[in-house]
Design a protein around this motif. Structure first.
Motif, PDB file in Angstrom:
ATOM      1  N   PRO A 182       0.807  -1.223   0.000  1.00 24.54           N
ATOM      2  CA  PRO A 182       0.000   0.000   0.000  1.00 24.54           C
ATOM      3  C   PRO A 182       0.842   1.274   0.000  1.00 24.54           C
ATOM      4  O   PRO A 182       0.499   2.242  -0.674  1.00 24.54           O
ATOM      5  CB  PRO A 182      -0.820  -0.142   1.292  1.00 24.54           C
ATOM      6  CG  PRO A 182      -0.953  -1.610   1.496  1.00 24.54           C
ATOM      7  CD  PRO A 182       0.361  -2.183   1.045  1.00 24.54           C
ATOM      8  N   THR A 183       1.936   1.277   0.748  1.00 20.46           N
ATOM      9  CA  THR A 183       2.786   2.477   0.794  1.00 20.46           C
ATOM     10  C   THR A 183       3.465   2.698  -0.553  1.00 20.46           C
ATOM     11  O   THR A 183       3.520   3.837  -1.050  1.00 20.46           O
ATOM     12  CB  THR A 183       3.837   2.343   1.904  1.00 20.46           C
ATOM     13  OG1 THR A 183       3.170   2.201   3.161  1.00 20.46           O
ATOM     14  CG2 THR A 183       4.730   3.573   1.964  1.00 20.46           C
ATOM     15  N   GLU A 184       3.978   1.643  -1.159  1.00 20.10           N
ATOM     16  CA  GLU A 184       4.619   1.781  -2.469  1.00 20.10           C
ATOM     17  C   GLU A 184       3.623   2.271  -3.505  1.00 20.10           C
ATOM     18  O   GLU A 184       3.941   3.133  -4.336  1.00 20.10           O
ATOM     19  CB  GLU A 184       5.212   0.438  -2.897  1.00 20.10           C
ATOM     20  CG  GLU A 184       6.380  -0.016  -2.050  1.00 20.10           C
ATOM     21  CD  GLU A 184       6.721  -1.486  -2.227  1.00 20.10           C
ATOM     22  OE1 GLU A 184       7.736  -1.926  -1.669  1.00 20.10           O
ATOM     23  OE2 GLU A 184       5.953  -2.211  -2.915  1.00 20.10           O
ATOM     24  N   LEU A 185       2.394   1.756  -3.465  1.00 21.43           N
ATOM     25  CA  LEU A 185       1.377   2.161  -4.426  1.00 21.43           C
ATOM     26  C   LEU A 185       1.018   3.626  -4.246  1.00 21.43           C
ATOM     27  O   LEU A 185       0.931   4.382  -5.221  1.00 21.43           O
ATOM     28  CB  LEU A 185       0.132   1.291  -4.274  1.00 21.43           C
ATOM     29  CG  LEU A 185      -1.052   1.645  -5.176  1.00 21.43           C
ATOM     30  CD1 LEU A 185      -0.670   1.579  -6.645  1.00 21.43           C
ATOM     31  CD2 LEU A 185      -2.236   0.736  -4.887  1.00 21.43           C
ATOM     32  N   LYS A 186       0.821   4.057  -3.009  1.00 20.87           N
ATOM     33  CA  LYS A 186       0.462   5.454  -2.812  1.00 20.87           C
ATOM     34  C   LYS A 186       1.591   6.381  -3.235  1.00 20.87           C
ATOM     35  O   LYS A 186       1.358   7.437  -3.830  1.00 20.87           O
ATOM     36  CB  LYS A 186       0.073   5.718  -1.348  1.00 20.87           C
ATOM     37  CG  LYS A 186      -0.458   7.147  -1.159  1.00 20.87           C
ATOM     38  CD  LYS A 186      -1.065   7.366   0.205  1.00 20.87           C
ATOM     39  CE  LYS A 186      -1.620   8.793   0.308  1.00 20.87           C
ATOM     40  NZ  LYS A 186      -2.175   9.070   1.653  1.00 20.87           N
ATOM     41  N   LEU A 187       2.823   5.992  -2.940  1.00 17.67           N
ATOM     42  CA  LEU A 187       3.966   6.801  -3.368  1.00 17.67           C
ATOM     43  C   LEU A 187       3.990   6.917  -4.881  1.00 17.67           C
ATOM     44  O   LEU A 187       4.182   8.011  -5.435  1.00 17.67           O
ATOM     45  CB  LEU A 187       5.259   6.172  -2.851  1.00 17.67           C
ATOM     46  CG  LEU A 187       6.566   6.869  -3.252  1.00 17.67           C
ATOM     47  CD1 LEU A 187       6.608   8.297  -2.730  1.00 17.67           C
ATOM     48  CD2 LEU A 187       7.772   6.077  -2.742  1.00 17.67           C
ATOM     49  N   LEU A 188       3.770   5.810  -5.582  1.00 13.75           N
ATOM     50  CA  LEU A 188       3.752   5.848  -7.039  1.00 13.75           C
ATOM     51  C   LEU A 188       2.626   6.724  -7.560  1.00 13.75           C
ATOM     52  O   LEU A 188       2.806   7.497  -8.514  1.00 13.75           O
ATOM     53  CB  LEU A 188       3.626   4.427  -7.590  1.00 13.75           C
ATOM     54  CG  LEU A 188       3.577   4.306  -9.119  1.00 13.75           C
ATOM     55  CD1 LEU A 188       4.827   4.890  -9.754  1.00 13.75           C
ATOM     56  CD2 LEU A 188       3.390   2.835  -9.513  1.00 13.75           C
ATOM     57  N   LEU A 189       1.454   6.649  -6.951  1.00 11.92           N
ATOM     58  CA  LEU A 189       0.330   7.486  -7.390  1.00 11.92           C
ATOM     59  C   LEU A 189       0.610   8.969  -7.170  1.00 11.92           C
ATOM     60  O   LEU A 189       0.205   9.814  -7.981  1.00 11.92           O
ATOM     61  CB  LEU A 189      -0.947   7.066  -6.654  1.00 11.92           C
ATOM     62  CG  LEU A 189      -1.536   5.713  -7.058  1.00 11.92           C
ATOM     63  CD1 LEU A 189      -2.642   5.302  -6.100  1.00 11.92           C
ATOM     64  CD2 LEU A 189      -2.053   5.736  -8.492  1.00 11.92           C
ATOM     65  N   VAL A 190       1.296   9.300  -6.088  1.00 16.81           N
ATOM     66  CA  VAL A 190       1.674  10.700  -5.846  1.00 16.81           C
ATOM     67  C   VAL A 190       2.633  11.169  -6.932  1.00 16.81           C
ATOM     68  O   VAL A 190       2.501  12.275  -7.471  1.00 16.81           O
ATOM     69  CB  VAL A 190       2.291  10.863  -4.441  1.00 16.81           C
ATOM     70  CG1 VAL A 190       2.935  12.243  -4.282  1.00 16.81           C
ATOM     71  CG2 VAL A 190       1.223  10.663  -3.372  1.00 16.81           C
ATOM     72  N   PHE A 191       3.612  10.340  -7.285  1.00 15.12           N
ATOM     73  CA  PHE A 191       4.525  10.687  -8.383  1.00 15.12           C
ATOM     74  C   PHE A 191       3.763  10.822  -9.697  1.00 15.12           C
ATOM     75  O   PHE A 191       3.979  11.758 -10.465  1.00 15.12           O
ATOM     76  CB  PHE A 191       5.600   9.612  -8.545  1.00 15.12           C
ATOM     77  CG  PHE A 191       6.762   9.724  -7.603  1.00 15.12           C
ATOM     78  CD1 PHE A 191       7.479  10.901  -7.489  1.00 15.12           C
ATOM     79  CD2 PHE A 191       7.145   8.635  -6.828  1.00 15.12           C
ATOM     80  CE1 PHE A 191       8.566  11.004  -6.628  1.00 15.12           C
ATOM     81  CE2 PHE A 191       8.229   8.722  -5.964  1.00 15.12           C
ATOM     82  CZ  PHE A 191       8.937   9.910  -5.863  1.00 15.12           C
ATOM     83  N   ALA A 192       2.863   9.865  -9.960  1.00 12.87           N
ATOM     84  CA  ALA A 192       2.162   9.841 -11.243  1.00 12.87           C
ATOM     85  C   ALA A 192       1.219  11.024 -11.414  1.00 12.87           C
ATOM     86  O   ALA A 192       0.900  11.408 -12.540  1.00 12.87           O
ATOM     87  CB  ALA A 192       1.383   8.531 -11.383  1.00 12.87           C
ATOM     88  N   ALA A 193       0.760  11.598 -10.303  1.00 13.53           N
ATOM     89  CA  ALA A 193      -0.122  12.773 -10.384  1.00 13.53           C
ATOM     90  C   ALA A 193       0.628  14.009 -10.858  1.00 13.53           C
ATOM     91  O   ALA A 193       0.015  14.963 -11.331  1.00 13.53           O
ATOM     92  CB  ALA A 193      -0.762  13.038  -9.021  1.00 13.53           C
ATOM     93  N   GLN A 194       1.977  13.982 -10.729  1.00 10.72           N
ATOM     94  CA  GLN A 194       2.791  15.125 -11.136  1.00 10.72           C
ATOM     95  C   GLN A 194       4.038  14.636 -11.870  1.00 10.72           C
ATOM     96  O   GLN A 194       5.164  14.854 -11.406  1.00 10.72           O
ATOM     97  CB  GLN A 194       3.190  15.956  -9.913  1.00 10.72           C
ATOM     98  CG  GLN A 194       2.027  16.461  -9.090  1.00 10.72           C
ATOM     99  CD  GLN A 194       2.481  17.248  -7.878  1.00 10.72           C
ATOM    100  OE1 GLN A 194       2.930  18.391  -7.978  1.00 10.72           O
ATOM    101  NE2 GLN A 194       2.386  16.626  -6.705  1.00 10.72           N
TER     102      GLN A 194
END
Length: 248
Positions: A182-194
């Motif tokens: 879950p932490t890796e996924l959220k980190l990736l989504l934060v990167f992918a948003a910007q």
């Protein structure tokens, strides 16, 4: 691999496995967390903790680093062989190498002992929010249930061979699915948003780990390191002195 944390508004009690060899600390944490509504199971050593983990479903694990038999780092590695369940490590003050080893083994976060109960509960709640994370409205389009409608192309972000289904919360590289915690996924989504934007470590600590104060940037660095191991070394770029960015 799977993570089965309940939704935050779920009536099902959150099941927590605590593995701590200090009798007094184990009892005090168990009683304190039960008062917050968590269903607790506890073990005094790593091998017993591993047996409980394999025999029962848990939504979150709290592992002390120094354990008899199988230590917390080894236990975390064994857990990560089959599960993406959130893992919180506990370390004695000053054990920096143990913290790094725990995060490299796949832990999502850590706390330093002695730790106040309210700090421990805050880290637990943050981990559970990540385990049930979905992008806020505007980050990903709403879509129907899978049996009603397949994800549209607008749900999928593509960066070279990396594809991120923001609706289904699935990630693939060259068409092959990638299992993320879950932490890796959220980190990736934060990167992918910007994409292409440099994000500072303190920004990532706030947006992913929900630290409202200066936290240990090692959790960011080591989670990025784990992501690179799964997505490819060049997908997330280090901008020295500033932070990280996702390459378009």
């Amino acid at each position: 691999m799977s993570s089965s944390a309940p939704a935050l508004d779920s009536p099902r009690p959150v099941r927590v496995l605590l593995v701590e060899d200090d009798d007094l600390m184990r009892r005090s944490f168990t009683v304190a967390l039960e008062r917050y509504g968590y269903t607790m199971r506890a073990a005094a050593d790593g091998l017993t903790g591993l047996e409980l983990f394999r025999d029962e479903p848990f939504d979150l694990l709290i592992l002390d680093v120094l354990l008899p038999g199988l230590d917390g780092i080894g236990l975390c590695r064994r857990v990560r062989e089959t599960s993406l369940v959130p893992v919180l490590m506990m370390s004695a003050r000053g054990d920096g190498l143990d913290v790094v080893a725990g995060l490299e083994a796949g832990a999502d976060d850590y706390v330093v002992k002695p730790v106040d109960t309210y700090v421990l509960v805050a880290r637990i709640r943050s981990l559970l929010r990540r385990a049930t994370y979905a992008p806020a409205p505007g980050q990903a389009p709403e879509h129907a249930a899978p049996e009603e409608q397949a994800p549209s192309d607008s749900d999928v972000l593509v960066f070279g061979d990396l594809a991120i289904d923001t609706g289904g919360l699935e990630v693939s590289v060259s068409g092959n699915p990638v299992a993320l915690t879950p932490t890796e996924l959220k980190l990736l989504l934060v990167f992918a948003a910007q994409p292409g934007i440099v994000l500072a470590r303190h920004t990532l600590l706030r947006d992913v780990w929900e630290y409202g104060w200066d936290g240990d940037s090692r959790v960011v660095d080591l989670c990025v390191q784990r992501l690179r191991g799964k997505l490819g070394r060049d997908r997330i770029e280090t901008v020295r002195g500033f932070g990280y960015k996702l390459r378009r």
